[in-house]
Every structure is written in C-alpha cells, then in structure tokens.
Write an enzyme that holds these catalytic residues in place. Structure first.
Site, PDB file in Angstrom:
ATOM      1  N   ARG A  36       6.702  -0.013  22.991  1.00 28.98           N
ATOM      2  CA  ARG A  36       6.093   0.848  21.969  1.00 28.98           C
ATOM      3  C   ARG A  36       4.635   0.469  21.717  1.00 28.98           C
ATOM      4  O   ARG A  36       3.826   1.339  21.378  1.00 28.98           O
ATOM      5  CB  ARG A  36       6.903   0.782  20.687  1.00 28.98           C
ATOM      6  CG  ARG A  36       8.165   1.613  20.799  1.00 28.98           C
ATOM      7  CD  ARG A  36       8.947   1.607  19.522  1.00 28.98           C
ATOM      8  NE  ARG A  36       9.850   2.752  19.468  1.00 28.98           N
ATOM      9  CZ  ARG A  36      10.859   2.854  18.618  1.00 28.98           C
ATOM     10  NH1 ARG A  36      11.098   1.893  17.761  1.00 28.98           N
ATOM     11  NH2 ARG A  36      11.619   3.929  18.626  1.00 28.98           N
ATOM     12  N   LYS A 203      29.475   9.588  19.568  1.00 27.73           N
ATOM     13  CA  LYS A 203      29.961  10.474  18.519  1.00 27.73           C
ATOM     14  C   LYS A 203      29.507  11.923  18.640  1.00 27.73           C
ATOM     15  O   LYS A 203      28.331  12.207  18.802  1.00 27.73           O
ATOM     16  CB  LYS A 203      29.530   9.934  17.159  1.00 27.73           C
ATOM     17  CG  LYS A 203      30.354   8.716  16.746  1.00 27.73           C
ATOM     18  CD  LYS A 203      29.662   7.908  15.677  1.00 27.73           C
ATOM     19  CE  LYS A 203      29.695   8.619  14.323  1.00 27.73           C
ATOM     20  NZ  LYS A 203      28.832   7.951  13.350  1.00 27.73           N
ATOM     21  N   GLY A 353      18.262   5.546  22.735  1.00 28.50           N
ATOM     22  CA  GLY A 353      18.089   4.142  23.094  1.00 28.50           C
ATOM     23  C   GLY A 353      18.999   3.701  24.229  1.00 28.50           C
ATOM     24  O   GLY A 353      18.553   3.035  25.167  1.00 28.50           O
ATOM     25  N   GLY A 376      16.138   8.991  17.103  1.00 27.55           N
ATOM     26  CA  GLY A 376      16.485   9.954  16.050  1.00 27.55           C
ATOM     27  C   GLY A 376      15.534  11.133  16.032  1.00 27.55           C
ATOM     28  O   GLY A 376      15.953  12.294  15.891  1.00 27.55           O
TER      29      GLY A 376
END
Ligand code: ADP
Ligand code: MG
Length: 396
Positions: A36, A203, A353, A376
């Site tokens: 990053r 999920k 990720g 996200g």
C-alpha cells in the site's frame, strides 16, 4: 463521471494534503507487506516533483485504548516511505497542535511530512471515524489543496477523507484512486463482453449485493467457495455439514430465478469429514452426503468454470473457490487463478484480501490487469453503491 485528478492541480509552492492508505499489516513495529505504501508513491512523487509540499494523512488499524497507540504509530511507515522515496520524510507524532503546525510551516517545496495515525483522534469520541465536523475543518486548514488517494477507505465517510474534502473548494483524486475508479468503474458500467464475475469466499451475506448488481451487467456469474452451499440448499440439494446460511436461502432462490442460466454453480465438490487438511476427503457430484462438508470445488466444476472463462473479455474475481489455506482444498482456487493468468486478451480484476493472497501465492499477480487495494471498498463499488470518499471528490 470524470473526477478532478492530482495532475489537474497546480501544486507548485502549495501545501498539498494527501489522504493515503497506509493501513499496512504491522507487528512489533515491523511492516509485513508494504504494497500500500508502494501504491501511493506515484501521487506523492508527482506532488514533490512539481514543487509541492506533501502532507500525508492515513489511518492504521483501529484505536480503542491508549495502549493501541504504541502498536499503531505511523512512524515505521514514515521510515519505510523515506527509504522508498530515497529522501528524508518528516514524521510528526501528533494529529493536531503546535508541533504539527510548526513542522508544516517549515516545509520547503518538495518536502514530505507524515502526521500521526488519524485514528488517534478516535480515542476521544471517534472524531476521525465519525467525521467530526471540527476535525475535518481543522485538518483542511493545514493545507492549500486536498488529494484523496485512499481507495481502501473510500467506502467510509471519515474526517480525513470526506471531512477534509467538504472543507476545501476542490478535492482531487490521486493516481491510485484514479486507477481503481477506472478499472472497477469500467467493469461495472462499460465492460467488454463476455463479462464474467467469479464470486467465492466464505459467506453469501458478504457478496449477495455484488451478485444482485452484477446479474444485470455480467454474462455469467460463477459461484464457488463456501457461498455455494446456500445455493445448493436453495436448489433442494443436501448440504451435509457444509457452510449454509439458512436465513439467506430464500434470497438465494430469488437470485437463481432472476439469474437463470447466467448463474454457474459447481457440479462437483471435494468433501471432507472435518474442517482439517488431513481429514478423509473425496470428490462427489451433486448432493453433499451426510457427515461431510464441502471444502473445495471438484474437477468437473473446474473444467466447467474454465470453459466459461475461455472467451471472457472482462473478468472480476472476488473470493477463493475453497479453503485454499489447506493444500488438499486449494486446487479449485489455484486452477481458477491460473486460468485467469492465462487470459491474454481480457481485462482481469481481482478484489478481496484472500483472493489477492491466492494470486500472489500462484505468481499470477503480474498477469492480472488490476488488483484492487481495497477489499470492502471494491465490493461496495461492485455492488453499485456510491462510495462517500469518491462522491466527495470534485467532478470535472
Ligand atoms: P476475499 O478476502 O478474497 O474477499 P473472503 O474473505 O470472502 O475472500 O473468503 C475467504 C475465506 O473463505 C477463506 O478463508 C476460505 O478458507 C473460506 N472458504 C472458501 N471456501 C470455503 C468453504 N467451502 N467452506 C468454508 N470456508 C470456505
Ligand atoms: Mg477475506
């Protein structure tokens, strides 16, 4: 909509506040992965090469107690940045006050300053994370221009992104932000067809919004990984001990009805008696037998998915096809990753990720068109949501 970009600004002699995403993994002051920081370099370099003074803001982790501060200082990040830029970087261990203001006043053109973790402000009433109006205004007062290059935070309205933007006449996107918007935006709004989305991971509830949005836009949606078995339940197949979100079965039924043959599920799976690499395991088609849990897609599913991918021109991949952390259930993820790496005439995009980790493990990362830096944020973008951090950047 096209956004104002840092290269549209005249930064010479200006104090340029840059919101970067330096939220790197850090343990005992040692940075695990500096990706990053590297990804933020083009914007920082542009500002200093053009005679601006770069004042960098970032959060790092979550600050809940006074003790968290010692573990989550940006000082080691500032040191790493200095090595990468090959020039001194001033670190100020404060998020406000005289020391910070004096250090900014002393900057010369081309200098770089990193202030302390913006979330240190969260100890006192979550001022950063709740976008306290005074804090955003104060930070905005420290600079002449504002550049937001923190895509990973764009799905949150915090003081250091939205707060500063709303107290500046203009806010520009940095080059990383520009790249993320370009690739994810083109995939969602203007993809080359066939457009295939591959969604996996643990999920359904994490990815359901993405599936709903992409049904209208994608030609095929491949579903694998742990979310598969809620769809199996919706189809009336048995699921054994597999991961199933019972409260999402009805939603899965609706999605299947809407998607028709756009939705591609695995026809076979690797099933095991326990959630363990060395548990007895085998390949089965269709129904998951009693006492077994599905932990990877099977060889027929891999072949089906590869066939769908073969002529794809745009591919978005989010979420592994199985429990790839365990070698016996990694095959599906590795084979799909390899297939993605072999697509030479397609725009390939990876978000998330764990999927990114899988791509790196495979060594296919250099062959991927774009690996998103925001987990996200990239999911919310693919859901078609307007991200507050991006909305607050000035339109051209
Ligand atoms: P990403 O980080 O790429 O968005 P997720 O965090 O959504 O991906 O999901 C990754 C996790 O999903 C991994 O830890 C993986 O082990 C788990 N997973 C994948 N397939 C299964 C499965 N069949 N059963 C249980 N967990 C699974
Ligand atoms: Mg994950």
């Amino acid at each position: 909509m096209a956004k104002l970009i840092v290269s549209d600004l005249d930064v010479k002699d200006k104090k340029v506040l840059i919101r970067v995403d330096f939220n790197v993994p850090i343990k005992d002051g040692v940075i695990g992965d500096d990706n990053r920081i590297v990804a933020a370099l083009p914007t920082i370099q542009y500002v200093i090469d053009n005679g601006g003074k770069a004042i960098l803001l970032s959060h790092l982790g979550r600050i809940k107690t006074e003790e968290d501060k010692a573990k989550l200082s940006l000082r080691p990040v500032a040191e790493r940045l200095s090595e990468l830029l090959k020039k001194p970087v001033t670190f100020v261990p404060a998020t406000r006050g005289k020391e910070l203001e004096d250090a900014i006043a002393n900057l010369k053109d081309g200098d770089v300053l990193v202030m302390e973790n913006t979330r240190f402000e969260d100890l006192d009433g979550k001022k950063e994370s709740k976008n306290d109006p005074e804090l955003g205004k104060y930070w905005a007062s420290l600079g002449d221009l504002f550049v937001n290059d923190a895509f990973g935070t764009a799905h949150r309205a915090h003081a250091s992104n939205v707060g500063i933007s709303s107290n500046m006449p203009q806010a520009a996107a940095g080059f990383l932000m520009e790249k993320e918007i370009k690739f994810l935006g083109d995939a969602v709004e203007n993809p080359r067809h066939p457009f295939v989305a591959i969604l996996g991971g643990a999920k359904v509830s994490d990815k359901i919004g993405v599936i709903s949005n992409l049904i209208k836009r994608a030609d095929k949606i491949i579903v694998g990984g742990g979310m598969t078995y809620t769809f199996y339940a919706a189809k009336g197949l048995t699921t054994g001990k597999s991961l199933v979100e019972t409260d999402k079965i009805d939603l899965a039924k609706q999605i299947m009805a809407e998607a028709g043959d756009k939705l591609v599920l695995p026809v076979d799976n690797v099933v095991a008696t326990e959630f363990a690499n060395d548990a007895p395991h085998k390949v089965v088609e269709g129904n998951i037998p009693d006492g077994y849990m599905a932990l990877d897609i099977g060889p027929k599913a891999i072949a089906d998915f590869k066939a769908v991918l073969a002529d794809a021109k745009t591919v978005v991949w989010n979420g592994p096809m199985g429990v790839f952390e365990m070698p016996n259930y990694a095959e599906g993820t590795l084979e799909i990753g390899k297939a993605l790496g072999e697509l030479t005439d397609a725009t390939t995009i990876i978000g998330g990720g764990d999927s990114t980790a899988a791509a790196k493990q495979l060594g296919i990362a250099p062959k991927i068109t774009h690996i998103s830096t925001g987990g996200g944020a990239s999911l919310e973008y693919l859901e078609g949501k307007e991200l507050p951090g991006i909305a607050a950047i000035t339109n051209k």
